[in-house]
Motif scaffolding. Structure first.
Motif, short mmCIF file in Angstrom:
data_model
loop_
_atom_site.label_atom_id
_atom_site.label_comp_id
_atom_site.label_asym_id
_atom_site.label_seq_id
_atom_site.Cartn_x
_atom_site.Cartn_y
_atom_site.Cartn_z
N TYR A 97 -18.06 30.98 14.06
CA TYR A 97 -17.92 32.26 14.76
C TYR A 97 -18.88 33.30 14.20
N SER A 98 -18.95 33.38 12.88
CA SER A 98 -19.85 34.37 12.29
C SER A 98 -21.31 34.01 12.56
N SER A 99 -21.62 32.74 12.67
CA SER A 99 -22.99 32.33 12.97
C SER A 99 -23.37 32.68 14.40
N PHE A 100 -22.43 32.49 15.33
CA PHE A 100 -22.72 32.78 16.73
C PHE A 100 -22.79 34.29 17.01
N THR A 101 -22.00 35.08 16.28
CA THR A 101 -21.98 36.52 16.55
C THR A 101 -22.98 37.30 15.70
N SER A 102 -23.67 36.63 14.79
CA SER A 102 -24.62 37.30 13.93
C SER A 102 -25.85 37.71 14.73
N LYS A 103 -26.32 38.91 14.50
CA LYS A 103 -27.51 39.42 15.19
C LYS A 103 -28.79 38.94 14.52
N GLU A 104 -28.69 38.52 13.27
CA GLU A 104 -29.89 38.16 12.51
C GLU A 104 -30.47 36.81 12.92
N THR A 105 -29.59 35.84 13.19
CA THR A 105 -30.08 34.50 13.49
C THR A 105 -30.25 34.30 14.99
N THR A 106 -31.35 33.68 15.36
CA THR A 106 -31.56 33.38 16.78
C THR A 106 -31.36 31.90 17.06
N ASP A 107 -31.27 31.08 16.01
CA ASP A 107 -31.07 29.64 16.17
C ASP A 107 -29.58 29.31 15.99
N PRO A 108 -28.91 28.85 17.05
CA PRO A 108 -27.47 28.58 16.95
C PRO A 108 -27.12 27.20 16.39
N THR A 109 -28.12 26.50 15.84
CA THR A 109 -27.88 25.14 15.38
C THR A 109 -26.82 25.09 14.28
N SER A 110 -26.84 26.02 13.37
CA SER A 110 -25.84 26.01 12.30
C SER A 110 -24.44 26.26 12.86
N GLY A 111 -24.34 27.07 13.89
CA GLY A 111 -23.05 27.29 14.53
C GLY A 111 -22.51 26.02 15.16
N TYR A 112 -23.39 25.27 15.82
CA TYR A 112 -22.96 24.00 16.41
C TYR A 112 -22.57 22.99 15.34
N LEU A 113 -23.28 23.00 14.24
CA LEU A 113 -22.95 22.11 13.13
C LEU A 113 -21.57 22.43 12.57
N PHE A 114 -21.29 23.72 12.38
CA PHE A 114 -19.96 24.11 11.89
C PHE A 114 -18.87 23.77 12.90
N CYS A 115 -19.15 23.89 14.18
CA CYS A 115 -18.17 23.49 15.20
C CYS A 115 -17.89 21.99 15.11
N GLY A 116 -18.92 21.20 14.91
CA GLY A 116 -18.73 19.76 14.76
C GLY A 116 -17.91 19.41 13.54
N VAL A 117 -18.19 20.08 12.44
CA VAL A 117 -17.41 19.85 11.21
C VAL A 117 -15.96 20.25 11.42
N ALA A 118 -15.72 21.35 12.13
CA ALA A 118 -14.35 21.80 12.39
C ALA A 118 -13.60 20.79 13.25
N VAL A 119 -14.24 20.28 14.28
CA VAL A 119 -13.59 19.28 15.14
C VAL A 119 -13.26 18.03 14.33
N PHE A 120 -14.21 17.57 13.51
CA PHE A 120 -13.97 16.40 12.69
C PHE A 120 -12.82 16.65 11.70
N ALA A 121 -12.79 17.82 11.09
CA ALA A 121 -11.75 18.13 10.10
C ALA A 121 -10.37 18.17 10.76
N PHE A 122 -10.28 18.79 11.94
CA PHE A 122 -8.99 18.84 12.62
C PHE A 122 -8.56 17.46 13.10
N ALA A 123 -9.52 16.63 13.51
CA ALA A 123 -9.19 15.26 13.91
C ALA A 123 -8.65 14.48 12.71
N ARG A 124 -9.28 14.63 11.56
CA ARG A 124 -8.79 13.95 10.35
C ARG A 124 -7.40 14.45 9.96
#
Length: 71
Positions: free
Chosen positions: A24-51
């Motif tokens: 969330y903080s990666s997607f709402t940050s004004k400084e970064t224009t590349d959302p790749t880290s946000g997608y990576l964190f979303c993937g980690v969150a989905v994996f963690a909740f699945a586990r």
């Protein structure tokens, strides 16, 4: 040793919660224009909740097999 599965469940839930916050903080940050880290964190969150849910299901099945729900 009996508490280890519950501790692992809590750790996976914390990893998921922190990953969602970071995404969330990666997607709402004004400084970064590349959302790749946000997608990576979303993937980690989905994996963690699945586990987490897989461990909870395993514990439920084990408790059911042990007869802990019989009255």
């Amino acid at each position: 040793m009996k508490r280890l599965p519950r501790i692992l469940q809590i750790i996976w839930m914390l990893i998921g919660a922190v990953s969602l916050f970071e995404a969330y903080s990666s997607f709402t940050s004004k400084e970064t224009t590349d959302p790749t880290s946000g997608y990576l964190f979303c993937g980690v969150a989905v994996f963690a909740f699945a586990r987490y849910f897989m461990l909870r299901r395993k514990q439920f099945i084990q408790n059911k097999k042990d007869g802990k729900f019989d009255k």
